[in-house]
Design a protein around this motif. Structure first.
Motif, PDB file in Angstrom:
ATOM      1  N   ASN A  35     -48.108  31.213  69.026  1.00  0.00           N
ATOM      2  CA  ASN A  35     -47.787  31.956  70.246  1.00  0.00           C
ATOM      3  C   ASN A  35     -46.436  32.658  70.133  1.00  0.00           C
ATOM      4  O   ASN A  35     -46.270  33.783  70.604  1.00  0.00           O
ATOM      5  CB  ASN A  35     -47.816  31.036  71.469  1.00  0.00           C
ATOM      6  N   TYR A  87     -51.860  31.423  75.066  1.00  0.00           N
ATOM      7  CA  TYR A  87     -52.281  30.598  73.942  1.00  0.00           C
ATOM      8  C   TYR A  87     -51.495  29.277  73.901  1.00  0.00           C
ATOM      9  O   TYR A  87     -51.973  28.285  73.366  1.00  0.00           O
ATOM     10  CB  TYR A  87     -52.128  31.358  72.621  1.00  0.00           C
ATOM     11  N   VAL A 115     -55.925  23.376  69.709  1.00  0.00           N
ATOM     12  CA  VAL A 115     -56.201  24.751  69.282  1.00  0.00           C
ATOM     13  C   VAL A 115     -56.339  24.809  67.765  1.00  0.00           C
ATOM     14  O   VAL A 115     -55.915  23.909  67.057  1.00  0.00           O
ATOM     15  CB  VAL A 115     -55.079  25.714  69.737  1.00  0.00           C
ATOM     16  N   GLU A 117     -55.046  27.293  65.141  1.00  0.00           N
ATOM     17  CA  GLU A 117     -54.177  28.460  64.945  1.00  0.00           C
ATOM     18  C   GLU A 117     -54.721  29.426  63.908  1.00  0.00           C
ATOM     19  O   GLU A 117     -54.617  30.638  64.080  1.00  0.00           O
ATOM     20  CB  GLU A 117     -52.762  28.022  64.562  1.00  0.00           C
ATOM     21  N   ALA A 120     -57.467  31.487  65.551  1.00  0.00           N
ATOM     22  CA  ALA A 120     -56.918  32.346  66.601  1.00  0.00           C
ATOM     23  C   ALA A 120     -56.037  33.451  66.024  1.00  0.00           C
ATOM     24  O   ALA A 120     -55.981  34.555  66.589  1.00  0.00           O
ATOM     25  CB  ALA A 120     -56.135  31.518  67.604  1.00  0.00           C
ATOM     26  N   LEU A 160     -60.137  35.772  71.851  1.00  0.00           N
ATOM     27  CA  LEU A 160     -59.036  34.931  72.346  1.00  0.00           C
ATOM     28  C   LEU A 160     -59.449  34.178  73.605  1.00  0.00           C
ATOM     29  O   LEU A 160     -59.078  33.010  73.786  1.00  0.00           O
ATOM     30  CB  LEU A 160     -57.790  35.779  72.591  1.00  0.00           C
ATOM     31  N   GLU A 163     -61.126  31.197  72.560  1.00  0.00           N
ATOM     32  CA  GLU A 163     -60.171  30.181  72.115  1.00  0.00           C
ATOM     33  C   GLU A 163     -59.611  29.400  73.308  1.00  0.00           C
ATOM     34  O   GLU A 163     -59.422  28.179  73.231  1.00  0.00           O
ATOM     35  CB  GLU A 163     -59.036  30.812  71.307  1.00  0.00           C
ATOM     36  N   PHE A 164     -59.348  30.094  74.420  1.00  0.00           N
ATOM     37  CA  PHE A 164     -58.850  29.418  75.618  1.00  0.00           C
ATOM     38  C   PHE A 164     -59.911  28.472  76.177  1.00  0.00           C
ATOM     39  O   PHE A 164     -59.604  27.355  76.598  1.00  0.00           O
ATOM     40  CB  PHE A 164     -58.437  30.424  76.690  1.00  0.00           C
TER      41      PHE A 164
END
Length: 193
Positions: A35, A87, A115, A117, A120, A160, A163-164
């Motif tokens: 992030n 993120y 998450v 990374e 993402a 994205l 991903e959330f």
């Protein structure tokens, strides 16, 4: 008057950049999280707007390129910064909601474990590449290319968003730590707290 305002904006941007760099230098954790790295790219878009805006003002073409600069501000800087911060925020709030009740009583994952990374980062790369490409195509007045680049940005934004959702669903948390006894399964869009 416009040149004076532009000079003041550039000085403000330089002071802000100096402060941000100072904050990065004094960090205890040397490796930047995804992030933070993506926030730097978003801020890079803002710097590009300032440099391009000044160059276009000097050459007298600012008015004809205002749309491209507005796009880079809205999508490259603001949207990129929001996505980068989300993120970190979404997994953090999910972690608090899910594992807060069992913290200290059961093993829990780290916030970073919610998450992926590496996955993402590909979406973020696509987002910024599409945004910068779209800006360039706007500057070149290439409408079809701009639309294609915006479709790429849209695809990356949807990636994205997935991903959330995965963070809210704890999809990337290893099974032994995923839901210890007493942990609360989060709702998708609304916090239980």
């Amino acid at each position: 008057m416009l040149l004076l305002a532009g000079a003041a904006a550039l000085l403000s941007l330089a002071a802000y950049g100096r402060d941000v760099l100072g904050l990065y230098r004094i960090r205890k954790r040397r490796a930047l999280e995804l992030n933070t790295r993506m926030s730097v790219l978003a801020l890079g878009s803002l710097v590009a707007v300032a440099i391009l805006g000044a160059a276009f003002a000097v050459t007298g073409s600012l008015q004809s390129h205002a749309g491209a600069l507005a796009f880079l501000v809205a999508v490259g800087w603001l949207s990129g910064l929001v996505l980068a911060n989300l993120y970190k925020i979404v997994p953090f709030l999910t972690w608090l909601e899910t594992y807060g009740p069992v913290m200290g009583r059961a093993p829990t994952p780290r916030v970073q474990d919610l998450v992926a990374e590496r996955r993402a980062s590909k979406w973020f790369g696509l987002f910024f590449a599409g945004t910068w490409g779209a800006t360039l195509l706007l500057l070149l007045d290439a409408a079809l290319g701009f639309r294609i680049a915006v479709a790429v940005v849209t695809l990356a934004t949807l990636g994205l968003a997935e991903e959330f959702v995965r963070a809210r669903r704890l999809a990337d948390v290893a099974e032994p730590l995923r839901l210890p006894a007493g942990a609360i399964v989060p709702h998708l869009l609304v916090s239980r707290n």
